[in-house]
Design a protein around this motif. Structure first.
Motif, short mmCIF file in Angstrom:
data_model
loop_
_atom_site.label_atom_id
_atom_site.label_comp_id
_atom_site.label_asym_id
_atom_site.label_seq_id
_atom_site.Cartn_x
_atom_site.Cartn_y
_atom_site.Cartn_z
N ARG A 139 178.43 52.17 55.94
CA ARG A 139 178.00 50.78 55.89
C ARG A 139 176.67 50.69 55.15
NH1 ARG A 139 180.63 47.58 59.83
NH2 ARG A 139 182.73 48.45 60.05
N THR A 140 176.64 49.84 54.15
CA THR A 140 175.41 49.67 53.38
C THR A 140 174.57 48.57 54.04
OG1 THR A 140 176.55 48.14 51.89
CG2 THR A 140 176.48 50.45 51.25
N ASP A 141 173.86 48.93 55.08
CA ASP A 141 173.13 47.96 55.88
C ASP A 141 171.84 47.47 55.23
OD1 ASP A 141 175.03 47.87 57.81
OD2 ASP A 141 174.05 49.28 59.16
N SER A 142 171.38 48.16 54.20
CA SER A 142 170.18 47.73 53.48
C SER A 142 170.51 47.67 51.99
CB SER A 142 169.02 48.70 53.72
OG SER A 142 167.90 48.34 52.94
N LEU A 157 161.28 42.73 44.45
CA LEU A 157 162.37 43.21 45.30
C LEU A 157 163.18 42.02 45.79
CD1 LEU A 157 160.44 45.86 47.44
CD2 LEU A 157 161.73 46.22 45.33
N LEU A 158 164.48 42.02 45.51
CA LEU A 158 165.38 40.95 45.92
C LEU A 158 166.28 41.48 47.03
CD1 LEU A 158 166.29 39.89 42.28
CD2 LEU A 158 164.61 38.79 43.76
N GLY A 159 166.07 40.99 48.24
CA GLY A 159 166.80 41.51 49.38
C GLY A 159 167.97 40.64 49.79
N LEU A 160 169.13 41.27 49.97
CA LEU A 160 170.32 40.57 50.44
C LEU A 160 170.67 41.05 51.84
CD1 LEU A 160 172.58 40.62 47.25
CD2 LEU A 160 171.39 38.65 48.23
N PRO A 161 170.93 40.14 52.77
CA PRO A 161 171.29 40.56 54.12
C PRO A 161 172.69 41.16 54.16
CG PRO A 161 171.45 38.19 53.93
CD PRO A 161 170.87 38.67 52.64
N ARG A 162 172.90 42.06 55.09
CA ARG A 162 174.19 42.75 55.19
C ARG A 162 175.31 41.82 55.64
NH1 ARG A 162 175.59 44.78 60.46
NH2 ARG A 162 174.23 43.89 62.04
N ASN A 163 174.96 40.68 56.29
CA ASN A 163 175.98 39.82 56.88
C ASN A 163 176.31 38.60 56.03
OD1 ASN A 163 173.42 38.77 57.37
ND2 ASN A 163 174.01 37.81 59.30
N LEU A 193 179.11 41.53 53.42
CA LEU A 193 178.69 42.21 52.21
C LEU A 193 178.57 43.72 52.41
CD1 LEU A 193 177.64 42.15 49.30
CD2 LEU A 193 175.36 41.65 50.19
N ASN A 194 178.14 44.15 53.59
CA ASN A 194 177.96 45.58 53.80
C ASN A 194 179.28 46.35 53.94
OD1 ASN A 194 178.69 44.71 56.37
ND2 ASN A 194 177.31 46.12 57.42
#
Length: 416
Positions: A139-142, A157-163, A193-194
């Motif tokens: 699982r790609t949680d980050s 840094l562009l962060g996407l949530p796992r959910n 997404l994860n």
């Protein structure tokens, strides 16, 4: 003696004034092989000179104590020559082995004047992967995209949530299967997404022609790039446990913990508030703990941790801990960055380190993870990456970067 003085001066100059260039050579297998051979030849020749000199000047009749002292001095001089050259040769071998093990094959000739082929920004997908005995697959949680200005090193840094739910898929077989967004395989899947990475690995038909182990990164790069509206060129994935080993290899990471963080499966640990150097295990829990918080708070800490590691991983530190770091890296990281690009990447990393790192996390209330506004996300990314003319700000205001409710790009203050 004159030659020795010149050699020592040259070595000190290289390690201080040209440390970045030295790291660039450390990621080129050809240079490393040549360096190992040269060091071996120098060590053998120097040792031969010491032994020959001893044979010429040893006392003829000074008795056993005098001969023992002279022989001991010769042996000590040989050891002083052989030990550092053997260590340097070992480091050259480790570097060569790491590059061949970790990085993909050559991508063809890289133009020295512009290794980025005129690209203004290069985007790297940074993946934190977590696997467990009770969880099938990875699982790609980050998931964070580091968008780097190739000229200045300025990074966002562009962060996407796992959910994120019902993520639009790239054109081709993946979109044909999920025309209205990713919904998973329906078997113990929430369509988040994860899960895209492992879905691609389990279903070769959605990424045809791509071998095992590469389908997940390939589809995830395209998917994330489509969500953000930017091309994602490369990826690097780190295993969570391996990440802790890498932090330990460089002697820990100094970071500011703004609020106490409970960590451990059974709440057995606590990171108190304050600025301190975290061990690998502590840094791992700093970046992954959700106790008394949530995914979005955790994402902010992860960006902070990336920022801190980037700033503190200076060339001298990397060289001093290179052996242990290389061993941990081989176990923890996978990437598709090609070998020929590594020297340019080392130079770019130094520019990144010299610039503030900004971040933009797509988390509530900025977006709704169940019903994301994809157009709004791409608009915010374009806004964050567009060069903005800067006007001098009053000193009192310049020291206090703020964030509006709409979530503009902000400085990660806790990583300073």
């Amino acid at each position: 003696m004159s030659v020795q003085i010149v050699l020592i001066a040259a070595i000190l100059t290289v390690f201080t004034a040209f440390s970045t260039q030295l790291l660039s050579l450390a990621v080129q297998p050809g240079w490393m092989t040549g360096l190992a051979l040269i060091l071996a030849a120098v060590a053998i020749a120097w040792t031969a000179v010491i032994i020959w000199s001893y044979m010429l000047v040893r006392p003829a009749a000074s008795g056993m104590p005098g001969r023992a002292l002279a022989a001991g001095l010769a042996v000590s001089l040989c050891a002083l020559v052989l030990a550092p050259t053997a260590y340097a040769a070992r480091m050259a071998y480790v570097s060569r082995d790491l590059v061949h093990h970790l990085f993909a094959g050559n991508m063809g000739p890289v133009v020295a004047d512009d290794p980025w082929s005129g690209t203004q920004r290069v985007n790297f997908l940074l993946i934190g992967a977590d696997s467990a005995p009770n969880r099938p697959g990875v699982r790609t949680d980050s998931m964070t995209v580091a968008s780097v200005d190739t000229a200045t090193g300025a990074t966002t840094l562009l962060g996407l949530p796992r959910n994120l739910e019902e993520v639009p898929m790239p054109a081709g077989p993946a979109r044909a299967r999920f025309p209205y967004g990713f919904t998973g395989d329906g078997l113990d899947s929430h369509g988040l997404l994860n899960e895209v990475f492992q879905y691609a690995e389990n279903h070769p038909e959605v990424v045809p022609g791509v071998p095992d182990g590469q389908r997940g990164p390939a589809l995830l790069k395209e998917t994330v790039g489509g969500v953000l509206g930017i091309p994602v060129r490369y990826y690097a994935m780190v295993d969570m446990k391996g990440f802790a080993e890498m932090i330990d290899a460089v002697g820990g990471v100094r970071i500011t913990v703004e609020e106490p963080i409970v960590y451990g499966k059974y709440r057995e640990g606590l990171l108190p508030a304050g600025t301190r150097r975290l061990s690998g295990e502590e840094a791992l829990w700093y970046g992954r703990s959700r106790t008394d918080s949530d995914d979005y708070v955790r994402m902010g800490r992860q960006k902070c941790l990336i920022n801190a590691v980037a700033r503190q991983a200076d060339p001298v530190t990397l060289l001093n801990s290179f052996d242990g770091l290389a061993t941990a890296t081989k176990r923890a990281i996978s990437t598709d960055v090609p070998q020929d690009l590594l020297p340019a990447l080392v130079e770019l990393a130094q520019k990144v380190r010299d610039n503030p790192i900004k971040s933009l996390n797509f988390v509530p209330p900025l977006i709704n993870t169940a019903y994301p506004d994809w157009r709004f996300i791409r608009h915010k990314v374009n806004e964050a990456l567009s060069p903005v003319p800067r006007t001098p700000a009053p000193a009192a205001q310049a020291a206090r970067p703020t964030a509006s409710p709409e979530g503009p790009v902000t400085l990660d203050k806790t990583c300073g």
